[in-house]
Design an enzyme around this catalytic site. Structure first.
Site, mmCIF file in Angstrom:
data_model
loop_
_atom_site.group_PDB
_atom_site.id
_atom_site.type_symbol
_atom_site.label_atom_id
_atom_site.label_comp_id
_atom_site.label_asym_id
_atom_site.label_seq_id
_atom_site.Cartn_x
_atom_site.Cartn_y
_atom_site.Cartn_z
ATOM 1 N N ARG A 1 0.824 -1.219 0.000
ATOM 2 C CA ARG A 1 0.000 0.000 0.000
ATOM 3 C C ARG A 1 0.854 1.263 0.000
ATOM 4 O O ARG A 1 0.458 2.275 -0.584
ATOM 5 C CB ARG A 1 -0.943 0.003 1.198
ATOM 6 N N LYS B 1 -19.842 -16.235 2.990
ATOM 7 C CA LYS B 1 -21.275 -16.064 3.281
ATOM 8 C C LYS B 1 -22.101 -15.577 2.105
ATOM 9 O O LYS B 1 -21.708 -14.650 1.399
ATOM 10 C CB LYS B 1 -21.437 -15.038 4.394
ATOM 11 N N GLY C 1 -10.941 -8.658 -0.498
ATOM 12 C CA GLY C 1 -9.605 -8.760 0.090
ATOM 13 C C GLY C 1 -9.026 -10.165 0.056
ATOM 14 O O GLY C 1 -7.866 -10.363 -0.316
ATOM 15 N N GLY D 1 -13.307 -4.005 0.940
ATOM 16 C CA GLY D 1 -14.698 -3.580 1.122
ATOM 17 C C GLY D 1 -15.125 -2.546 0.086
ATOM 18 O O GLY D 1 -16.258 -2.560 -0.399
HETATM 19 P P1 ADP Z 1 -13.420 -11.768 -0.027
HETATM 20 O O1 ADP Z 1 -12.635 -11.200 1.133
HETATM 21 O O2 ADP Z 1 -12.561 -11.952 -1.240
HETATM 22 O O3 ADP Z 1 -14.671 -10.989 -0.292
HETATM 23 P P2 ADP Z 1 -14.711 -13.700 1.659
HETATM 24 O O4 ADP Z 1 -14.262 -12.933 2.852
HETATM 25 O O5 ADP Z 1 -16.144 -13.691 1.332
HETATM 26 O O6 ADP Z 1 -13.853 -13.256 0.382
HETATM 27 O O7 ADP Z 1 -14.327 -15.242 1.818
HETATM 28 C C1 ADP Z 1 -13.064 -15.711 2.145
HETATM 29 C C2 ADP Z 1 -13.149 -16.837 3.139
HETATM 30 O O8 ADP Z 1 -14.030 -17.861 2.700
HETATM 31 C C3 ADP Z 1 -11.808 -17.493 3.324
HETATM 32 O O9 ADP Z 1 -11.366 -17.274 4.649
HETATM 33 C C4 ADP Z 1 -12.078 -18.983 3.085
HETATM 34 O O10 ADP Z 1 -11.438 -19.864 3.993
HETATM 35 C C5 ADP Z 1 -13.580 -19.072 3.254
HETATM 36 N N1 ADP Z 1 -14.138 -20.251 2.574
HETATM 37 C C6 ADP Z 1 -14.074 -20.550 1.275
HETATM 38 N N2 ADP Z 1 -14.646 -21.741 1.033
HETATM 39 C C7 ADP Z 1 -15.082 -22.221 2.216
HETATM 40 C C8 ADP Z 1 -15.765 -23.406 2.647
HETATM 41 N N3 ADP Z 1 -16.101 -24.347 1.768
HETATM 42 N N4 ADP Z 1 -16.050 -23.532 3.962
HETATM 43 C C9 ADP Z 1 -15.714 -22.563 4.844
HETATM 44 N N5 ADP Z 1 -15.086 -21.427 4.515
HETATM 45 C C10 ADP Z 1 -14.765 -21.253 3.217
#
Ligand code: ADP
Ligand code: MG
Length: 385
Positions: free
Chosen positions: A34, A200, A344, A367
């Site tokens: 950054r 989620k 992220g 975010g």
């Molecule tokens: P981003 O930050 O790119 O928006 P998220 O925060 O939504 O992504 O998701 C990332 C998290 O999702 C990671 O910590 C990963 O371990 C978790 N994840 C991915 N697949 C699974 C799964 N099948 N079960 C539980 N957690 C999962």
């Protein structure tokens, strides 16, 4: 949208809101990406004979303890090395020492002010965009530049507050993020595929709602896939599920046939210790990644796409055992596909696996990039428009 190039910086005190919210462990910066990304805008201001006043937040400040943990002075040291110039660090967010330092500045001098969120200890003044604080900070400069894309979705005193008072523009980093993402989100070339994963459904509803009409395909992986599969009546064992989103998933699946879900899975009973590939999930299984048939199916959809927006990893990529779904999808991207990575964790997964070169744009704002994908406007940008 005004850019830093549109303003006359010569001899002016230029406040640049940067994103120095870097990870720090035991007082050492573990990733200075950054800081490096801010250099173009800082150097441009210096080349144009500005007096550069830098502001940034670092972490959250809710206690005296947090102040110690989130002291920006380490960033000043690193910035000095990177920019090869003296950086005067002011260990205050207001007061005589700061004002005197600013008044004594010469052209091409750099000052870094202490963590803007130190002001949050006193009634959340920074985070609530307190007017008195905004006016005070604005009084230190002649011009304001927002180059902190990662906080542009927030209306804080150090971005929206100052920008609503001083003549303002965006810096090169913010410009690059917006120009790389907005035209593609608003006007994707078809076939247009959206890949969603991560933890989620509830985190991604805004993205789904904004892009579902434009998208030709929506590919779903990660933990969120299992709420969808459960909504279809498929056994998901002990996989992560959001019970209160099952109805939403059902409605969505009834409304559209654009959605693809995993057809096989990597499962485990003890996270991190095993990886079994299955078509049918047993009651004691936890799904942790997409399986090889799903990978192949998703790769084919990606390869037929002209535009792909991806947010959310396909599995628990933090474990080597469960990163294949994410890495195998990365492999098929190439420069003929216009691709945007938001989020992220998705960005850090891709970087850790060294597939950055396969993508058109990997956003630096977790975010903030999600809010763009959700079609929201960003207060830190709107105020400059
Ligand atoms: P981003 O930050 O790119 O928006 P998220 O925060 O939504 O992504 O998701 C990332 C998290 O999702 C990671 O910590 C990963 O371990 C978790 N994840 C991915 N697949 C699974 C799964 N099948 N079960 C539980 N957690 C999962
Ligand atoms: Mg995340």
């Amino acid at each position: 949208m005004k850019n830093i190039r549109d303003l006359d910086l010569n001899g002016k005190k230029v406040i640049i809101r940067v994103d120095f919210n870097v990870p720090i462990k035991n007082g050492i910066i573990t990733d200075d990406k950054r800081i490096i990304e801010s250099l173009q805008t800082i150097n441009y201001a210096l080349d144009n004979n500005a007096k550069v006043i830098l502001m940034s937040h670092l972490g959250r400040v809710e206690s005296e303890e947090d102040k110690k943990k989130n002291d920006l002075s380490v960033v000043a040291v690193r910035l000095e090395e990177l920019i090869n110039k003296k950086v005067l660090f002011i260990n205050k967010t207001r007061g005589k020492i700061l004002e005197n330092a600013v008044n004594n500045m010469k052209e091409k001098d750099i000052i870094l002010i202490q963590n803007t969120r130190y002001e949050d200890l006193d009634g959340k003044k920074e985070s609530k965009c307190d007017l008195e604080l905004s006016k005070y900070w604005a009084s230190l400069g002649d011009i304001f530049i927002n180059d902190a894309f990662g906080t542009s979705h927030r209306a804080h005193a150090s971005n929206v507050g100052i920008a609503s008072i001083l003549p303002s523009a965006v810096g090169f980093l913010v410009e690059k993020e917006i120009n790389s993402m907005l035209p593609i989100i608003n006007n994707p070339k078809h076939p247009f595929t959206v890949i969603l994963g991560g933890s989620k459904v509830s985190d991604k509803i805004g993205v789904i709602e904004n892009l579902i009409d434009k998208a030709d395909n929506i590919i779903i992986g990660g933990a969120m896939a299992y709420t969808f599969l459960k909504a279809m009546g498929i056994n998901i064992g002990n996989s992560k599920v959001e019970e209160d989103k099952i109805d939403y998933c059902k409605e969505l699946l009834n409304k559209t046939d654009k959605i693809s879900l995993p057809i096989d899975h990597v499962v485990s009973n003890i996270i991190g210790e095993q990886a079994r590939i299955v078509d049918i999930i047993e009651p004691s299984d936890i799904a942790v990644d997409i399986g090889p048939k799903t990978i192949k199916k998703y790769q084919e959809i990606i390869l037929k796409s002209k535009t792909v927006i991806w947010n959310g990893p396909m599995g628990m990529f933090e474990y080597d055992l469960y990163k294949k779904g994410t890495s195998e999808l990365c492999k098929v991207f190439n420069k003929d596909i216009i691709s945007i990575i938001g989020g992220g964790d998705t960005a850090s997964a891709i970087k850790n696996m060294h597939y950055e070169g396969n993508f058109y744009h990997i956003s630096t704002g977790g975010g903030a990039s999600l809010e763009l994908l959700e079609g929201k406007t960003m207060p830190g940008i709107e105020v400059i428009k």
